[in-house]
Structures are given as C-alpha cells and as structure tokens.
Design an enzyme around this catalytic site. Structure first.
Site, PDB file in Angstrom:
ATOM      1  N   ASP A  73       0.869  -1.175   0.000  1.00 41.92           N
ATOM      2  CA  ASP A  73       0.000   0.000   0.000  1.00 41.92           C
ATOM      3  C   ASP A  73       0.912   1.233   0.000  1.00 41.92           C
ATOM      4  O   ASP A  73       2.117   1.149   0.250  1.00 41.92           O
ATOM      5  CB  ASP A  73      -0.962  -0.007   1.192  1.00 41.92           C
ATOM      6  CG  ASP A  73      -2.188   0.876   0.935  1.00 41.92           C
ATOM      7  OD1 ASP A  73      -2.188   1.613  -0.081  1.00 41.92           O
ATOM      8  OD2 ASP A  73      -3.142   0.838   1.727  1.00 41.92           O
TER       9      ASP A  73
HETATM   10  C1  BGC Z   1      -5.075   3.189   0.221  1.00 39.74           C
HETATM   11  C2  BGC Z   1      -5.292   2.114  -0.807  1.00 39.74           C
HETATM   12  C3  BGC Z   1      -5.267   2.705  -2.187  1.00 39.74           C
HETATM   13  C4  BGC Z   1      -3.955   3.426  -2.388  1.00 39.74           C
HETATM   14  C5  BGC Z   1      -3.798   4.009  -3.765  1.00 39.74           C
HETATM   15  C6  BGC Z   1      -3.868   4.049  -0.097  1.00 39.74           C
HETATM   16  O1  BGC Z   1      -3.805   5.152   0.733  1.00 39.74           O
HETATM   17  O2  BGC Z   1      -4.955   2.600   1.494  1.00 39.74           O
HETATM   18  O3  BGC Z   1      -6.487   1.448  -0.561  1.00 39.74           O
HETATM   19  O4  BGC Z   1      -5.450   1.710  -3.144  1.00 39.74           O
HETATM   20  O5  BGC Z   1      -3.869   4.470  -1.438  1.00 39.74           O
HETATM   21  O6  BGC Z   1      -4.582   5.099  -3.967  1.00 39.74           O
END
Ligand code: BGC
Length: 740
Positions: free
Chosen positions: A290
């Site tokens: 993530d």
């Molecule tokens: C989130 C994810 C997301 C990623 C990309 C992160 O802050 O936890 O769920 O896919 O950002 O935008």
C-alpha cells in the site's frame, strides 16, 4: 488509436523472437510465455528490473504524501514501470508512448487506479451494494466499472477491498462488504469476477487487487492505521476467508495493508505473504505494497531505515513498491551487497511481466486506449440504468411506522436537508473519476418527476448556522409529510476518516428535532458511509430509509423508493449499534461463560445500555410483509457424508410485490474451540407477488459445519448443531441436528 508499429516496440519484439529462437531448447520445461518473459528479463539491466517493481503516482491525484515529481523521466529511463492515478484514454496513451518509444526496452506501463465503486458512472459505495445481497448485480457493477476503466486507459483496479469491518467508527467500513465472513466472501468473489471477466486479454477487463492484506479492518478503536492485535484463530476464521475467496475467483494481484499483524507490519510479514498467500493458497500473481507502507515500517519501529525496509519487504515477497521509492532508491545496493538475491528480484519482475503479458500489453500496449470506446461506453445510458437499479436494490428501509412510506403523489411533500441538493456527497469516498456534474441529485429527480413538493435546505451538513431553519419550518408547515435528507458528507467516511461519534452531525439533528416538533409525519432519508447511531431518530421519526451514498443515479433511485416505484429490499450487511459505547457489536459474537441475563448482576452486560443493537445484521423492511412457515430439515442425525436439506415456505402477505432475502443461520453448540452464537451459512433473494408463496430450500454439507480447531485444522466435530431460517440475524435457531 493503434501505435503497435512503432520502432522500439517492434525492436523489442524482434529481439525477443531472436532470443526465443536461441532458447528453444527450454520449451520442454517451460511454457512459451515463460521463455519469452525470461528472455526479456535477461535483456534487462538491474535498474530496469527495479523499474518494473516500482509504481509511481502521476501528478493527477495522490492518496498520501507525493514523493516524486519527475516520473516522466523515470518512465523514459525504464525506472518506473507502472503508474497509478493517471487515466483517460488519451493521457495514458501519451504516457504509454513514452515508455514504449522512448525507453530502451519499450516495456509497456501498467496503469492502476482506485476504481472502487465505479470509474465515471459511480455505483453505490461497496457497503451499500453489499446491502443488496445481490451477487449478480454486484458482479455486474464491477463489470461495468471495469469496462469503463479499461476504456479510460486503465489496466488495474485497487479493488475489491475485502476487509471485514466490525467497527463503524472506522471510515473505511464504507469500502467493504460489512461484518460477515460468509456474505463478505461471496461478494469478494463476485467483484473479482466482475473486474477480471473471463479473459484478461480482452480490452474491457482489468486486473483486480484483493486488499488490504490483512486484518486492516481491525484497527484498534476504529482509528485508521492503528495497531491490529488479533489471535491467529480470529485471523483465519474471520479476516482471511474473503481473501481466499478472491484467490479462488482467480484474483491476479494483492495489496498489503498498513497495519501490523502479530507485531510484524504487513508489508514485511512472511507469515502472511509466504506461508498463507504463496505456500498455502498457491497465489501466482504479484503483491503490491500500500501507499508508502514499506517506508512506514520505520515509524512502526520495525525497520531502522528505508533501506532496511526495502530489504524486508522484498524478501517477504512484496513485488511492487507503491509510491515509496524505496526499491527505486535502495534495491540495487541491496542486490550488490548481497542483502537480497537476484533470484528474488527476477521472480518479482517475472510476476509483473506475466500479468502485463496476460493483459495483452506486449501484443498491443495501446489496447486499452481507445478514444472511440471511451466515448461510447463511459456514462452510457445502460451503465446509468444499472447504477440506478443497483442503488435502489441497496437501500434499506429501517423503520416505517403506520406505513408512512411510500409517499403518494397526492401528498404535499416538504423536501428538506443539506443533502437534497449536494451531488458530490452522493458519490461517497473513492469515487474514481466520477464527477458531481454527472450526478442526478435528489432535488433534480424531484423537480423532474414530482410537482407536489417544496424544497428548503434547512442547514449545512456541519456547523452551527441555524439561519436557514425558519425557511425549512415554513416549508414543512405547508406540507402533508416531511422528508429530511440528512447524514454525512462524502469526506466523513473513507480513508483517514474515522469518527469517534457516529451520529448525524449535531446541526442536522437540531433541525430534525424542530421538524418532529411540528407533529407531522417525518421521513428520514440517510446519506452516509457507515452505520450511524440513531436511537432518538428511531424513536421519534415515522420512517427511516438508509440510502447510503448511492452514486451517480442517487436522485432517481431515492425517489423511486420513496414513491413506491421500487419496493425496498436491502438488508443490513453490518450491525447498527444504539450507542458508540457498544462497539464492537456484531451478530456472530461468542456466548461467553456468563451470557447476558437481565436479572443476574454478574453476567455480561452494561449497567446503562442494552446489549442488543438498534438494527441487527441482515435486517431490513419492505412495503410488504413476509410470513415464514416452520422450517424443516430432512434429517436430525447425520453422518459425515450426509447432506442436510432445509425447507421453509415464505409468503408475501401484503398488497404489493416485493423481494425478500431469506437467511440460514447455524450454531455449533459445543466444540474444542468456542463457536459464535450464530453464523450465516446461506441466503437467497427472490421476488414474490402479493399473496404468492415460495418454498426456499438450502442444502448444507459437512464443509459448512467445519471450523479451525485447536491445531488450526479445518474440521467438523461431532455433536449438536442448531439452525434457523428467517429474514434477519435475530432468527431463532429452532432446528436441532446431531452429527455423529
Ligand atoms: C489506500 C489504498 C489505495 C492506495 C492508492 C492508499 O492510501 O490505502 O487502498 O489503493 O492508497 O490510492
């Protein structure tokens, strides 16, 4: 747009063919694709390999700190092989052209984006869709989202989010399917199938991503990114099954979570990534971190610096680094000084290239950029009709005293509230590239289709300004019925949007109290991304419709339900507590050694609050009523290879047709590991005309009686099981079966 004839790409294909010819002897051992990809890997420098493991955001949007500005140079030099938050056919084709024509090897980029509940046509938030219990429609919603995203130049969505969530303070509860393992797993599979379709190489399918692996939804106190501390049993029993359902449905990518598990951050968690995902589930795709979660291992107090964090993540099997740039910055050094192996890097590169190949990007890197298709598909009438249908199916009628709903066209309606004309808030969090200007607001739908109403805003969503109250009261006084549309704005749920108090914001509650004081029928329409505590509202208003954040077609869908043009049939996928003090509150709790007894002091209860929720899991009303006969089962003593066949007759006893969702619950009375008081095992959704009956049948096998025993083996133990069938999780378990 077709640019396959460009020189460097042709060069790459030509060189690959040559290398292939030299490697033909390998074909006995490996598939043609593997040889092709291995040949490509042989051509790559270390920097180019690391580039394939690197994912940078474009400058279009960020969901965390933005680290790099020069991503175009990185694409050109082969140091950024994947981009997210870039979309539209034209823009992505432009970036792709840089990768394909200007980088040394011309390896196509992979474009990712958070297509969570729609790309441009926005569907209800996932929690709402889960309330439809309609797997066909949920798959269709993901299918359309995938088609639109693919037409917008995208290859990969960061969905489905399959985190079971039992704490409504956690804002990301909006993104998942709620609290239940069985329902959540069914929905997880449906979404994966929807996004990925049958053929990844088709230009209208995209890679799905099961996230956030794992147990992100158990953040202590519902505070986003907070510590997770659960037992191995709970992990296997509650939090892993939806991820396993994704693997079974063929999901191609996984995303690690921000949290730690057993004291080890998920992005370096070998237990999760190696033991569970690769060794036990045999997952073949790639794992992405993530957003900067690898770097955050330093804050966790797990890695001393970013370099060590990169080493830990790579060695644990995180193939791609989202936005953290730690592979970019340190992987080469780590390789040179032997702290990671070339084999580890090559394996990760291979997993990523394999999926680029499956998408058909090596055949045509511009396959997903088709301006014509983009124009035709996105926000098409068909897609909007589907969004309207799913929004209607997602709404839950929570109360309806004296049949206040549906509204009649002859009644004068006061339509009040800050969310009546607030298109952006209909979209909810993570609304892709959905735009407020495409939303049909509630006001617009009423204006288009209803003459007998007056509108007043009444107040803002938050704040203390009461100057608009008087106008609202005036409008209300002039009406037969009052509809107040109240709740949360779209930023009040989602990521980094935890709330300690999950009430309708105070100013709106004050307005509601003033309206209720008029002693006219009051209908509360809720717009929100999580369960809310509504004890006062439930007592004092006449009807409550949980509309969630319904998406692009919010207005028409809500109007359809309010006027009875669609009979609501949604059921809660998550418990609504009376008060925040009861959280976590979910239906399949354990019994404890001192289950609640109101007459006994030393039992498990509160002094100042019931144990029961306001609205239980599985609950939802209709404009008609359904009567259940006694349920029957074909045997009460079973052997291990027997199946159990249940039957119940459901009758529509009202005057309008409607859909019911019949649910089968089970309890294993005694086991070597204590079992919950109820577990959902099956459900069926069906339509019955007025007066019509249907025999609902469910079959269970020994598989459905199994659980993780003390050795974490998946087994069924002999003994007594109770079953019950009904319209929500309050159903009595009155069928007793003995497993020999
Ligand atoms: C989130 C994810 C997301 C990623 C990309 C992160 O802050 O936890 O769920 O896919 O950002 O935008």
């Amino acid at each position: 747009m077709k640019l396959t004839e460009n020189i460097p790409f042709a060069n790459l294909s030509y060189r690959l063919t040559l290398i292939l010819l030299l490697n033909l002897h390998l074909l006995n051992a490996q598939s043609w694709t593997d040889v092709k990809i291995d040949s490509l890997i042989n051509l790559m420098t270390v920097e180019e390999k690391i580039g394939q493991l690197t994912l940078f955001t474009s400058d279009w949007a960020t969901t965390g700190p933005s680290i790099r500005g020069n991503y175009l140079d990185d694409i050109r030099s082969g140091k950024a092989g994947n981009i997210f938050n870039a979309h539209t056919s034209a823009y992505n084709a432009k970036l792709q052209k840089v990768a394909v024509e200007e980088s040394r090897l011309g390896i196509p980029l992979l474009f990712g984006y958070d297509v969570i509940h729609g790309y441009k046509t926005i569907f209800p938030i996932p929690l709402a869709e889960a309330a439809s219990w309609d797997l066909v429609l949920i798959e269709k919603s993901a299918r359309i989202a995938g088609e639109e995203a693919a037409a917008g130049g995208l290859h990969w969505t960061y969905a489905p989010m399959v985190d079971i969530a039992r704490d409504p303070r956690w804002g990301r509860i909006a993104e998942g399917a709620g609290e239940d393992v069985y329902l959540g797993s069914q929905i997880a599979g449906a979404r994966v199938r929807g996004f990925q379709g049958d053929d990844l190489a088709a230009p209208n399918t995209i890679l799905a991503c099961a996230k956030h692996f794992a147990a992100y939804g158990v953040a202590q106190a519902g505070r986003d990114y907070h510590t997770v501390d659960i037992s191995e049993h709970t992990l296997w029993e509650t939090y892993l099954p939806p991820f396993k359902a994704c693997v079974d449905a063929g999901v191609t990518t996984f995303m690690t979570s921000f949290n730690e598990l057993f004291g080890v951050p998920a992005s370096a968690n070998q237990y999760l990534l190696e033991k569970v995902l690769r060794d036990t589930w045999h997952f073949q795709g790639f794992v992405v971190s993530d957003y900067t979660s690898i770097n955050e291992m330093v804050n966790h107090g797990f890695a001393t610096n970013n370099e060590e964090a990169a080493k830990l993540a790579l060695n644990a099997g995180v193939d791609m680094d989202m936005q953290g740039a730690v592979y970019y910055d340190y992987a080469k050094d780590l390789l040179m000084n032997g702290r990671i192996s070339e084999q580890t890097i090559n394996m990760s590169v291979k997993r990523i290239l394999q999926l680029k190949n499956k998408l058909g990007l090596f055949d045509d890197p511009y396959r997903y950029s088709d301006d014509q298709r983009e124009k035709e598909i996105i926000l098409s009438e068909n897609n909007k009709a589907a969004a309207r249908e799913i929004a209607r199916q997602s709404m839950v009628l929570l109360s309806n005293k004296n049949q206040t709903l549906p509204l009649k066209s002859t009644e004068k309606i006061a339509l009040i509230g800050p969310l009546v004309d607030s298109p952006i808030d209909m979209l909810g969090s993570w609304h892709g590239s959905g735009q407020a200007s495409d939303v049909i607001s509630i006001l617009k739908a009423f204006t288009d289709q209803t003459t007998n109403f007056q509108y007043a805003k009444g107040c803002d969503i938050e704040g203390s300004d009461t100057t608009m109250f008087d106008q609202a009261i005036l409008v209300a006084k002039n009406a037969d019925k009052i509809v107040l549309v109240a709740g949360e704005d779209f930023t009040m749920s989602g990521e980094a949007a935890s709330r300690a108090k999950i009430r309708i914001p105070e100013i709106q509650r004050e307005l509601l109290k003033r309206l209720v004081a008029l002693k006219k029928p009051v209908i509360l329409v809720l717009i929100n991304g999580r369960p809310l505590c509504l004890p006062w509202e439930t007592e004092h208003v006449d009807a409550i419709l949980e509309a969630w954040q319904p998406g692009t077609m919010a207005g028409p869908a809500i109007r359809d339900v309010l006027y009875g043009e669609f009979n609501p049939s949604g059921k809660l996928p998550v418990t609504f507590p009376i008060d925040e003090g009861q959280i976590p509150l979910y239906y399949n709790m354990k019994n404890t050694g001192r289950p609640m007894d109101p007459n006994q002091k030393y039992t498990s209860k509160y002094l100042d609050m019931p144990n029961e929720p306001l609205f239980p899991f599985g609950y939802g009303l209709s404009y008609t009523t359904f009567q259940y006969s006694m349920a029957t089962v074909d045997k009460t003593e079973i052997e291990r290879d027997d199946s159990l066949n249940f039957k119940i007759t459901v009758t529509n006893t009202g005057h309008v047709g409607g859909q019911e969702i019949t649910q089968l619950y089970m309890r294993d009375m005694f086991a070597s590991v204590t079992r919950p008081v109820k577990e959902l095992k099956r459900f069926e959704k069906f339509y019955l005309g007025p007066g019509e009956s249907r025999d609902v049948k469910f079959t269970l096998s020994i598989e459905d009686l199994k659980f993780y025993n003390q050795e974490l083996n998946w087994e069924a133990e002999s003994g007594t099981f109770l079953f019950g069938i009904g319209g929500d999780s309050n159903t009595d378990l009155n069928i007793r079966v003995n497993l020999k």
